[in-house]
Design an enzyme around this catalytic site. Sequence first.
Site, PDB file in Angstrom:
ATOM      1  N   GLU A  92      50.016  -7.950  14.518  1.00  0.00           N
ATOM      2  CA  GLU A  92      50.769  -8.809  15.430  1.00  0.00           C
ATOM      3  C   GLU A  92      51.372  -8.047  16.595  1.00  0.00           C
ATOM      4  O   GLU A  92      51.754  -6.885  16.456  1.00  0.00           O
ATOM      5  CB  GLU A  92      51.868  -9.546  14.638  1.00  0.00           C
ATOM      6  CG  GLU A  92      51.289 -10.753  13.936  1.00  0.00           C
ATOM      7  CD  GLU A  92      52.018 -11.156  12.666  1.00  0.00           C
ATOM      8  OE1 GLU A  92      53.007 -10.505  12.314  1.00  0.00           O
ATOM      9  OE2 GLU A  92      51.582 -12.125  12.048  1.00  0.00           O
ATOM     10  N   CYS A 105      56.510  -5.599  21.836  1.00  0.00           N
ATOM     11  CA  CYS A 105      56.675  -4.931  20.552  1.00  0.00           C
ATOM     12  C   CYS A 105      55.270  -4.753  19.959  1.00  0.00           C
ATOM     13  O   CYS A 105      54.575  -5.729  19.703  1.00  0.00           O
ATOM     14  CB  CYS A 105      57.555  -5.807  19.668  1.00  0.00           C
ATOM     15  SG  CYS A 105      57.713  -5.209  17.989  1.00  0.00           S
ATOM     16  N   CYS A 112      51.619  -1.250   6.127  1.00  0.00           N
ATOM     17  CA  CYS A 112      52.395  -0.003   6.071  1.00  0.00           C
ATOM     18  C   CYS A 112      52.385   0.523   4.646  1.00  0.00           C
ATOM     19  O   CYS A 112      52.453  -0.231   3.688  1.00  0.00           O
ATOM     20  CB  CYS A 112      53.825  -0.266   6.520  1.00  0.00           C
ATOM     21  SG  CYS A 112      54.818   1.237   6.588  1.00  0.00           S
ATOM     22  N   CYS A 116      59.059  -0.196   2.127  1.00  0.00           N
ATOM     23  CA  CYS A 116      60.509  -0.405   2.106  1.00  0.00           C
ATOM     24  C   CYS A 116      60.761  -1.766   1.449  1.00  0.00           C
ATOM     25  O   CYS A 116      60.035  -2.727   1.714  1.00  0.00           O
ATOM     26  CB  CYS A 116      61.088  -0.383   3.516  1.00  0.00           C
ATOM     27  SG  CYS A 116      60.803   1.188   4.346  1.00  0.00           S
ATOM     28  N   CYS A 119      61.223  -5.118   3.577  1.00  0.00           N
ATOM     29  CA  CYS A 119      60.309  -5.356   4.716  1.00  0.00           C
ATOM     30  C   CYS A 119      59.019  -6.031   4.250  1.00  0.00           C
ATOM     31  O   CYS A 119      58.334  -5.538   3.354  1.00  0.00           O
ATOM     32  CB  CYS A 119      59.993  -4.027   5.390  1.00  0.00           C
ATOM     33  SG  CYS A 119      58.708  -4.150   6.655  1.00  0.00           S
ATOM     34  N   CYS A 342      61.952  -8.991  13.298  1.00  0.00           N
ATOM     35  CA  CYS A 342      61.729  -7.734  12.574  1.00  0.00           C
ATOM     36  C   CYS A 342      61.482  -7.987  11.097  1.00  0.00           C
ATOM     37  O   CYS A 342      62.192  -8.756  10.468  1.00  0.00           O
ATOM     38  CB  CYS A 342      62.972  -6.860  12.637  1.00  0.00           C
ATOM     39  SG  CYS A 342      63.355  -6.295  14.255  1.00  0.00           S
TER      40      CYS A 342
HETATM   41  N1  SAH Z   1      58.080   1.415  10.546  1.00  0.00           N
HETATM   42  C1  SAH Z   1      59.009   1.551  11.583  1.00  0.00           C
HETATM   43  C2  SAH Z   1      58.885   0.511  12.676  1.00  0.00           C
HETATM   44  C3  SAH Z   1      58.598  -0.910  12.312  1.00  0.00           C
HETATM   45  S1  SAH Z   1      59.840  -1.869  11.578  1.00  0.00           S
HETATM   46  C4  SAH Z   1      60.412   1.572  11.042  1.00  0.00           C
HETATM   47  O1  SAH Z   1      60.591   1.285   9.870  1.00  0.00           O
HETATM   48  O2  SAH Z   1      61.311   1.943  11.793  1.00  0.00           O
HETATM   49  C5  SAH Z   1      61.006  -2.245  12.880  1.00  0.00           C
HETATM   50  C6  SAH Z   1      62.448  -2.401  12.353  1.00  0.00           C
HETATM   51  O3  SAH Z   1      62.600  -3.606  11.584  1.00  0.00           O
HETATM   52  C7  SAH Z   1      62.866  -1.267  11.425  1.00  0.00           C
HETATM   53  O4  SAH Z   1      64.165  -0.832  11.701  1.00  0.00           O
HETATM   54  C8  SAH Z   1      62.810  -1.957  10.076  1.00  0.00           C
HETATM   55  O5  SAH Z   1      63.561  -1.296   9.126  1.00  0.00           O
HETATM   56  C9  SAH Z   1      63.326  -3.329  10.401  1.00  0.00           C
HETATM   57  N2  SAH Z   1      63.055  -4.345   9.372  1.00  0.00           N
HETATM   58  C10 SAH Z   1      62.078  -4.328   8.437  1.00  0.00           C
HETATM   59  N3  SAH Z   1      62.145  -5.459   7.677  1.00  0.00           N
HETATM   60  C11 SAH Z   1      63.170  -6.182   8.140  1.00  0.00           C
HETATM   61  C12 SAH Z   1      63.726  -7.465   7.795  1.00  0.00           C
HETATM   62  N4  SAH Z   1      63.199  -8.210   6.819  1.00  0.00           N
HETATM   63  N5  SAH Z   1      64.773  -7.914   8.519  1.00  0.00           N
HETATM   64  C13 SAH Z   1      65.274  -7.197   9.552  1.00  0.00           C
HETATM   65  N6  SAH Z   1      64.789  -5.990   9.921  1.00  0.00           N
HETATM   66  C14 SAH Z   1      63.743  -5.486   9.236  1.00  0.00           C
HETATM   67 FE1  SF4 Z   2      56.922   0.372   6.952  1.00  0.00          FE
HETATM   68 FE2  SF4 Z   2      58.418  -1.816   7.033  1.00  0.00          FE
HETATM   69 FE3  SF4 Z   2      59.413   0.456   6.061  1.00  0.00          FE
HETATM   70 FE4  SF4 Z   2      58.943   0.245   8.719  1.00  0.00          FE
HETATM   71  S1  SF4 Z   2      60.436  -0.928   7.503  1.00  0.00           S
HETATM   72  S2  SF4 Z   2      58.443   1.956   7.369  1.00  0.00           S
HETATM   73  S3  SF4 Z   2      57.097  -1.069   8.666  1.00  0.00           S
HETATM   74  S4  SF4 Z   2      57.712  -0.736   5.179  1.00  0.00           S
END
Ligand code: SAH
Ligand code: SF4
Length: 349
Positions: A92, A105, A112, A116, A119, A342
Site C-alpha cells: 500500500e 507514505c 514485515c 511487533c 501492528c 499507521c
Molecule cells: N517498520 C517501521 C515503519 C513502518 S510502521 C517502524 O516500525 O517504524 C510506521 C509506524 O506505525 C511505526 O511507528 C509503527 O510502530 C506504527 N504502528 C504500527 N502499528 C500501529 C497501530 N496499530 N496503530 C498505530 N501505530 C502503529
Molecule cells: Fe514491522 Fe509493523 Fe513492527 Fe514496523 S511496527 S517493524 S512494520 S511489525
Amino acid sequence: MINKINLLDLDKQQMYRFFLSIGEKQFRVNQIMNWIYKYYCNDFNKMTNLNLSLKKKLNDIACIYSPKFLKEQISLDGTIKWSVEIGNKLIETIYIPEKKRSTICVSSQIGCVLKCKFCSTGYQGFNGNLSISEIIGQIWNASRIIKNKSSKKNTSITNIVFMGMGEPLLNIKNLIPALKIITDSSCFNISKRRVTVSTSGIVSGLKILRNTIDVNLAISLHASNDKIRNLIMPINKKYSIESILSEVRKYLKTSKANHGGVTIEYVMLKNINDSLNNAKELAVLLKNIPSKINLIPWNHFIGTNYKSSSYNTIINFSKILKKQGFITTIRKNRGEDIKAACGQLVGKM
Ligand code: SAH
Ligand code: SF4
C-alpha cells in the site's frame, strides 16, 4: 520487459554508468531524467529531444516501469490509499494532504518480518523486499496522479515518509539508492529534512545509514524500558533501547537533516506503556537526546486484545513530557475510514 533495464532502478550515478555503457553522451542523462521525473513520461518515443536511433536503442534494452496501482480509495479527509500490485502480492501507498505540505507514505517491504504485537503488518508475515523501482515507482505513480488530479500548476509532493509496510532498514540495499533518487535535484528533489525513515531500531542499518546518507529519522520506541519493549517488539531482544539510543546519538552528531532532534514515535497502548510513570521514565531515557516525541493513538485491527489509551491518558502523558521540556505532539489519524492509518496496512483490497 523482464530482461530490460528499468530506469526507475537507477540513481544518477548508475544512470551515467548505464549511458556510458551504451555509448551515449552524458548530457542524455539529464534529458532522460527530466522526462521521467518532471514530465512523468515513461515512453521513449514521446521524448522529443532524443534522436531516432537512441529511442530505438532504449526501447530495445530499457524501460520505465512502475508497479501497477490497482485500486484507489479516497478518505473523507482527503487521504488516498492505493493498493499496489507486486507480483501476486499487494502493498500500500498513501497520500496525505495537509494545509502546508503533502506527504507520500511508502512501503519498503511486502509485509514485515519483525512481528511487533500491535501492528497488523507484522501479523501478515513477510513476503520479500521491494526493489528500488518498486519503492521509487510508488512515489512516481502517486506524484503523477496527484499532479493530474489537481487544477493548480504547482502541486508537488513535499514530504516522503517510510512508514508504510515493512522495516526500511531491513531493506537497506534498496533503501539507500531510493533515498538518493528521492533527494536528488534531478529526480524528486525533496530536501533530506523532509524525507523520514521510520525504523523499529535496526542498529546495524542505522550504522550503515549514518555512513551513507543523511535523512530525517523516526525511531519507533514505543516503550520506556526494555521489559515492556521486549513484550511488544520482539526485535528489542536483539537491539535493546540503549543500543538504539547510543547509535541515534552518533547519527545526530553529524546529521543536518535532524537538526531539530530525532523523532521518537510512541504508540499509546492502554495499560501497557501509558502510565504516568512510563512518561517520567521516557523523559529520563531521552534526557541526553535532542528529540521530538510523537504520541500515536493506537489504531485497532481485528485479532488483537490491545486497546488504545484514552484521549485523556494521552493528554496527561504528553503534559509530563512537555513539562520536562520535550516538544510533544499527538499524531492525527488520517484515512481511518479507508484503513490507511499507521499499522492498518495489510495488503488487502
Ligand atoms: N517498520 C517501521 C515503519 C513502518 S510502521 C517502524 O516500525 O517504524 C510506521 C509506524 O506505525 C511505526 O511507528 C509503527 O510502530 C506504527 N504502528 C504500527 N502499528 C500501529 C497501530 N496499530 N496503530 C498505530 N501505530 C502503529
Ligand atoms: Fe514491522 Fe509493523 Fe513492527 Fe514496523 S511496527 S517493524 S512494520 S511489525
